[in-house]
Design a protein around this motif. Structure first.
Motif, PDB file in Angstrom:
ATOM      1  N   THR A   1      -9.197  -7.719   3.061  1.00 16.83           N
ATOM      2  CA  THR A   1      -7.852  -7.374   3.553  1.00 16.83           C
ATOM      3  C   THR A   1      -7.172  -8.568   4.213  1.00 16.83           C
ATOM      4  O   THR A   1      -5.944  -8.741   4.101  1.00 16.83           O
ATOM      5  CB  THR A   1      -7.935  -6.216   4.549  1.00 16.83           C
TER       6      THR A   1
ATOM      7  N   ARG B   1      -3.627 -10.082   3.030  1.00 22.70           N
ATOM      8  CA  ARG B   1      -2.466 -10.206   3.907  1.00 22.70           C
ATOM      9  C   ARG B   1      -1.938 -11.642   3.962  1.00 22.70           C
ATOM     10  O   ARG B   1      -0.789 -11.875   4.302  1.00 22.70           O
ATOM     11  CB  ARG B   1      -2.831  -9.730   5.320  1.00 22.70           C
TER      12      ARG B   1
ATOM     13  N   ILE C   1      -8.460  -2.506  -1.090  1.00 20.80           N
ATOM     14  CA  ILE C   1      -7.079  -2.675  -0.610  1.00 20.80           C
ATOM     15  C   ILE C   1      -6.329  -1.347  -0.651  1.00 20.80           C
ATOM     16  O   ILE C   1      -5.552  -1.020   0.261  1.00 20.80           O
ATOM     17  CB  ILE C   1      -6.364  -3.751  -1.449  1.00 20.80           C
TER      18      ILE C   1
ATOM     19  N   TRP D   1      -7.357   0.614   2.324  1.00 21.18           N
ATOM     20  CA  TRP D   1      -6.764   0.027   3.550  1.00 21.18           C
ATOM     21  C   TRP D   1      -5.287   0.393   3.676  1.00 21.18           C
ATOM     22  O   TRP D   1      -4.796   0.710   4.760  1.00 21.18           O
ATOM     23  CB  TRP D   1      -6.963  -1.491   3.519  1.00 21.18           C
TER      24      TRP D   1
END
Length: 357
Positions: free
Chosen positions: A34, A38, A61, A64
């Motif tokens: 993650t 990002r 992902i 998340w």
């Protein structure tokens, strides 16, 4: 404290972790996925950098984005102990030997360090379409019997439907007084013994009757009760009293043929001469071939209907047999004969062996 005076702790024995084929990604690795995502990297770049499958990266992902966390969430149940590899082993063993019990499969898995209950094994096999059933009872076939059945099916596969509709199918069967002799399930509490939880038995079956019957595509013919021992003379009397009246009753064409099995009493020299003298054309028939005779389905219907009426003595049993035989609808007979070609195809597919019929 010097190194010489330090008490060295014994090292704990290392445990050999047997990992399943699809191991779970650690939380630290999921967090790293993650973080890289990002920073602006795509699935392909993350997959290459961390050595993960692209589908795995996508799943992490997606989780998340949906839950805003990468920790393990509460699951619907305990993770299964049976790995895909163990499942394939179970399927392979029961396919090779269908008589393998769940206890034997449990021991087989235990040898590979997979410890599960036998009920878990049955559930897993059920999810794969494999269920415990009582096996069918079929005659023991010799190679000669199998070859004869296969040759019969191939020879008559392309016979016209009119031929089968103009055939008088015959056979004998034994009907027992106290119900069908078969295994049955009941629902009860453990150690519960009451009248409704037991099936009463009678020595030597409590009595039975032997019957001879016939049918064609247009309906059932006569049903005769056989008293005493069946021999060639008794059989010839049954034919004399029942065949031609049945042919007239169900309105067969003059070119009709008689089907009978290869029992020695039915194919003896005196019976063959009697059939010839009475101008009854017979269908050449292979031995030990109940799968080829559709009357077997009617015997099942008859016994089910008779035992539903619960006869209490042999006189009632005989009368109920005659009553229920006459009640069999002509449509049932017609369907059995109409699908006869499918029966022959099934025998050919089984190479002359037992079929589902």
């Amino acid at each position: 404290m010097s190194c010489l005076t330090q008490r060295s702790r014994p090292k704990a024995p290392q445990k050999l972790d047997i990992m399943p084929r699809s191991k779970e990604i650690q939380e630290q690795m999921r967090t790293k996925v993650t973080e890289i995502y990002r920073s602006g990297k795509g699935y392909k770049a993350i997959s290459k950098a961390l050595g993960l499958q692209r589908t795995t990266v996508r799943a992490i992902i997606h989780k998340w984005q949906q839950h805003e966390t990468v920790v393990d969430l509460p699951r619907s149940g305990r993770p299964t102990k049976i790995t895909p590899r163990s499942q394939r082993q179970l399927i392979r063993e029961v396919t090779k030997d269908p008589r393998t019990t769940s206890k034997e499969l449990q021991a087989s898995l235990a040898s590979t360090k997979v410890s599960v209950h036998s009920s878990t094994i049955r559930k897993r096999l059920g999810k794969n379409g494999l269920h415990g059933r009582f096996p069918r009872h079929k005659p023991l076939l010799s190679k000669k019997n199998i070859r004869a059945c296969l040759n019969f099916a191939k020879k008559h596969l392309n016979d016209c439907q009119d031929f089968w509709e103009n055939t008088l199918w015959t056979d004998e069967t034994n009907v027992e007084l106290f119900g069908r002799q078969m295994s049955r399930y009941i629902w009860c509490r453990s150690n519960s013994i009451s009248d409704k939880n037991i099936i009463p038995t009678v020595k030597y079956g409590g009595g039975s009757v032997m019957v001879w019957g016939c049918f064609a595509a247009s309906g059932t013919g006569r049903l005769a009760v056989i008293n005493g021992t069946m021999n060639s003379t008794v059989y010839q009397n049954i034919l004399k009293e029942n065949v031609r009246p049945s042919v007239r009753q169900i309105k067969l064409k003059p070119s009709w043929a008689l089907q009978q099995d290869n029992d020695p009493k039915l194919t003896s020299k005196s019976t063959s001469e009697w059939l010839k003298n009475n101008k009854m054309k017979t269908l050449e028939w292979p031995s030990q071939s109940p799968d080829l005779n559709p009357i077997e389905m009617l015997w099942h219907d008859l016994k089910k209907a008779v035992h539903a009426r619960k006869p209490s003595n042999k006189a009632e049993l005989q009368q109920f047999c005659k009553d229920e035989w006459a009640k069999i609808p002509p449509e049932r007979c017609k369907r059995l004969v109409a699908s006869y070609r499918k029966r022959l195809i099934a025998v050919i597919a089984a190479k002359g062996g037992p079929t589902s019929y």
